[in-house]
Design a protein around this motif. Structure first.
Motif, PDB file in Angstrom:
ATOM      1  N   ALA A 167       0.867  -1.177   0.000  1.00  0.00           N
ATOM      2  CA  ALA A 167       0.000   0.000   0.000  1.00  0.00           C
ATOM      3  C   ALA A 167       0.903   1.225   0.000  1.00  0.00           C
ATOM      4  CB  ALA A 167      -0.922   0.011   1.221  1.00  0.00           C
ATOM      5  N   THR A 168       0.351   2.386  -0.317  1.00  0.00           N
ATOM      6  CA  THR A 168       1.132   3.610  -0.206  1.00  0.00           C
ATOM      7  C   THR A 168       0.881   4.254   1.146  1.00  0.00           C
ATOM      8  OG1 THR A 168      -0.505   5.211  -1.019  1.00  0.00           O
ATOM      9  CG2 THR A 168       0.778   3.990  -2.680  1.00  0.00           C
ATOM     10  N   GLU A 169       1.680   5.271   1.448  1.00  0.00           N
ATOM     11  CA  GLU A 169       1.573   5.971   2.714  1.00  0.00           C
ATOM     12  C   GLU A 169       0.249   6.716   2.877  1.00  0.00           C
ATOM     13  OE1 GLU A 169       4.894   8.598   2.609  1.00  0.00           O
ATOM     14  OE2 GLU A 169       4.137   9.718   0.885  1.00  0.00           O
ATOM     15  N   LEU A 170      -0.573   6.742   1.831  1.00  0.00           N
ATOM     16  CA  LEU A 170      -1.920   7.289   1.962  1.00  0.00           C
ATOM     17  C   LEU A 170      -2.656   6.637   3.127  1.00  0.00           C
ATOM     18  CD1 LEU A 170      -4.359   8.952   0.822  1.00  0.00           C
ATOM     19  CD2 LEU A 170      -4.888   6.917  -0.576  1.00  0.00           C
ATOM     20  N   ILE A 171      -2.439   5.341   3.329  1.00  0.00           N
ATOM     21  CA  ILE A 171      -3.127   4.635   4.406  1.00  0.00           C
ATOM     22  C   ILE A 171      -2.773   5.214   5.772  1.00  0.00           C
ATOM     23  CG2 ILE A 171      -1.331   2.852   4.627  1.00  0.00           C
ATOM     24  CD1 ILE A 171      -5.135   2.325   4.966  1.00  0.00           C
ATOM     25  N   LEU A 172      -1.560   5.730   5.921  1.00  0.00           N
ATOM     26  CA  LEU A 172      -1.159   6.347   7.188  1.00  0.00           C
ATOM     27  C   LEU A 172      -1.809   7.715   7.340  1.00  0.00           C
ATOM     28  CD1 LEU A 172       2.650   5.464   7.119  1.00  0.00           C
ATOM     29  CD2 LEU A 172       0.746   4.114   8.037  1.00  0.00           C
ATOM     30  N   THR A 195       2.201  -6.312   5.243  1.00  0.00           N
ATOM     31  CA  THR A 195       2.044  -5.221   4.278  1.00  0.00           C
ATOM     32  C   THR A 195       3.251  -4.290   4.305  1.00  0.00           C
ATOM     33  OG1 THR A 195      -0.360  -5.303   4.612  1.00  0.00           O
ATOM     34  CG2 THR A 195       0.546  -3.344   3.530  1.00  0.00           C
ATOM     35  N   TYR A 196       3.738  -3.956   3.120  1.00  0.00           N
ATOM     36  CA  TYR A 196       4.835  -3.005   2.968  1.00  0.00           C
ATOM     37  C   TYR A 196       4.261  -1.660   2.524  1.00  0.00           C
ATOM     38  CZ  TYR A 196       7.967  -6.972   3.420  1.00  0.00           C
ATOM     39  OH  TYR A 196       8.633  -8.086   3.895  1.00  0.00           O
ATOM     40  N   ILE A 197       4.615  -0.608   3.245  1.00  0.00           N
ATOM     41  CA  ILE A 197       4.112   0.739   2.956  1.00  0.00           C
ATOM     42  C   ILE A 197       5.132   1.476   2.087  1.00  0.00           C
ATOM     43  CG2 ILE A 197       3.230   2.881   3.917  1.00  0.00           C
ATOM     44  CD1 ILE A 197       1.573   0.437   4.687  1.00  0.00           C
ATOM     45  N   HIS A 198       4.691   1.961   0.937  1.00  0.00           N
ATOM     46  CA  HIS A 198       5.560   2.647  -0.016  1.00  0.00           C
ATOM     47  C   HIS A 198       5.213   4.129  -0.098  1.00  0.00           C
ATOM     48  CE1 HIS A 198       7.067  -1.205  -1.726  1.00  0.00           C
ATOM     49  NE2 HIS A 198       5.855  -1.636  -1.407  1.00  0.00           N
ATOM     50  N   ASP A 199       6.141   4.922  -0.612  1.00  0.00           N
ATOM     51  CA  ASP A 199       5.850   6.329  -0.870  1.00  0.00           C
ATOM     52  C   ASP A 199       4.683   6.440  -1.852  1.00  0.00           C
ATOM     53  OD1 ASP A 199       7.968   7.053   0.728  1.00  0.00           O
ATOM     54  OD2 ASP A 199       9.369   7.347  -0.933  1.00  0.00           O
ATOM     55  N   ALA A 200       3.936   7.521  -1.715  1.00  0.00           N
ATOM     56  CA  ALA A 200       2.832   7.784  -2.638  1.00  0.00           C
ATOM     57  C   ALA A 200       3.270   8.768  -3.716  1.00  0.00           C
ATOM     58  CB  ALA A 200       1.633   8.349  -1.875  1.00  0.00           C
ATOM     59  N   PHE A 201       2.670   8.657  -4.876  1.00  0.00           N
ATOM     60  CA  PHE A 201       2.904   9.656  -5.914  1.00  0.00           C
ATOM     61  C   PHE A 201       2.405  11.021  -5.445  1.00  0.00           C
ATOM     62  CE2 PHE A 201       3.007   7.201 -10.224  1.00  0.00           C
ATOM     63  CZ  PHE A 201       4.134   6.532  -9.807  1.00  0.00           C
ATOM     64  N   PRO A 202       2.995  12.101  -5.900  1.00  0.00           N
ATOM     65  CA  PRO A 202       2.434  13.428  -5.623  1.00  0.00           C
ATOM     66  C   PRO A 202       1.003  13.506  -6.151  1.00  0.00           C
ATOM     67  CG  PRO A 202       4.614  13.595  -6.642  1.00  0.00           C
ATOM     68  CD  PRO A 202       4.207  12.158  -6.748  1.00  0.00           C
ATOM     69  N   THR A 208      -5.469  10.088  -6.574  1.00  0.00           N
ATOM     70  CA  THR A 208      -5.925   9.024  -5.674  1.00  0.00           C
ATOM     71  C   THR A 208      -4.831   8.576  -4.717  1.00  0.00           C
ATOM     72  OG1 THR A 208      -5.288   7.100  -7.028  1.00  0.00           O
ATOM     73  CG2 THR A 208      -7.393   8.180  -7.543  1.00  0.00           C
ATOM     74  N   GLN A 209      -3.578   8.628  -5.158  1.00  0.00           N
ATOM     75  CA  GLN A 209      -2.423   8.103  -4.431  1.00  0.00           C
ATOM     76  C   GLN A 209      -2.548   6.599  -4.150  1.00  0.00           C
ATOM     77  OE1 GLN A 209      -1.679  10.911  -1.057  1.00  0.00           O
ATOM     78  NE2 GLN A 209      -0.010  11.634  -2.360  1.00  0.00           N
ATOM     79  N   HIS A 210      -3.336   5.914  -4.946  1.00  0.00           N
ATOM     80  CA  HIS A 210      -3.496   4.469  -4.800  1.00  0.00           C
ATOM     81  C   HIS A 210      -2.333   3.726  -5.451  1.00  0.00           C
ATOM     82  CE1 HIS A 210      -8.163   4.483  -4.184  1.00  0.00           C
ATOM     83  NE2 HIS A 210      -7.503   5.129  -3.227  1.00  0.00           N
ATOM     84  N   ILE A 211      -1.938   2.641  -4.829  1.00  0.00           N
ATOM     85  CA  ILE A 211      -0.798   1.893  -5.342  1.00  0.00           C
ATOM     86  C   ILE A 211      -1.108   1.194  -6.660  1.00  0.00           C
ATOM     87  CG2 ILE A 211      -1.183  -0.346  -4.209  1.00  0.00           C
ATOM     88  CD1 ILE A 211       1.914  -0.071  -3.416  1.00  0.00           C
TER      89      ILE A 211
END
Length: 241
Positions: A167-172, A195-202, A208-211
């Motif tokens: 998932a992206t950091e959006l979840i945080l 789950t591995y948390i990744h950076d989100a796109f700008p 959406t910042q969805h992975i």
């Protein structure tokens, strides 16, 4: 947002007991959930999907319809298009949008016999009909129901069949009261995944910042990642690299 707040965050159930396996993105499915929304530009695509799923894919479709009139129209449309109508179920329940990937249930297999069960979450958009759909759908299929309080959209979550998720950091950002380890722990408790948390796109690149906008898991050890050869060195290029 004030008129339609996010779904109630007190609907959580206890997590499932016993062995749990979360269904991956790519393994064979008995059926696919669709929502008949978005006007003809979307419903034309949904019609094509339903035909292919029920014939070539030999699987079922469960199509959310706002009322009986729409359900009758959908059945007529799919029948004319060549769908296997024995595999089509119209579910009369109002939805707000076509994005059932984001608000629909996540499936798990529970116990030694691997009984199917669905996991619900508060949808990260102020769309009350969408948010309530998974809870209703359990009554349609009669599967066990589990719910947690982690606010998110399903497009920001991908998992393989070995229990590795992303998932992206959006979840945080959407769950500010929880630490990263707590967020990961919720998915571990309900779906038995790490789950591995990744950076989100700008947001200027992907609002959406969805992975799933730049990563697709297609096998136990295989993924597809976007590349940005025309924008080398950009934030999104660095994230993908």
């Amino acid at each position: 947002v004030q008129r339609n707040p996010l779904g109630a965050l007190d609907r959580a159930t206890n997590p499932p007991e016993g062995p749990v396996r979360c269904a991956s993105e790519y393994e064979p499915m008995a059926g696919i959930l669709l929502a008949w929304e978005g006007g003809s530009s979307y419903t034309n695509i949904i019609r094509q999907m339903a035909v292919a799923i029920t014939t070539i894919g030999e699987a079922s479709v469960f199509i959310a319809c706002d009322n009986n009139s729409e359900a009758n129209s959908v059945q007529s449309s799919l029948s004319s298009a060549g769908a296997d109508m024995s595999r089509v179920t119209t579910v009369v329940r109002s939805t707000d949008t076509v994005w059932i990937r984001d608000y629909g249930p996540r499936y798990i297999y529970v116990g030694e016999t691997g009984c199917r069960a669905l996991v619900d979450h508060p949808y990260n958009r102020p769309r009350p009909n969408d948010d309530a759909y998974s809870s209703y759908f359990r009554s349609v299929v009669g599967h066990a129901y589990y719910a947690h309080n982690l606010v998110h959209g399903g497009g920001n979550y991908h998992v393989n069949s070995t229990g590795v998720a992303a998932a992206t950091e959006l979840i945080l950002n959407e769950n500010p009261g929880l630490s990263e380890s707590q967020v990961v722990g919720v998915w571990r408790d309900y779906q038995n995944v790490e789950t591995y948390i990744h950076d989100a796109f700008p947001t200027s690149v992907d609002s959406t910042q969805h992975i799933d906008m730049w990563m697709q898991i297609i096998g136990d050890e295989e993924i597809i990642i976007s590349d940005w050869p025309s924008d080398s060195g950009s934030t999104q290029d660095q994230i993908c690299d």
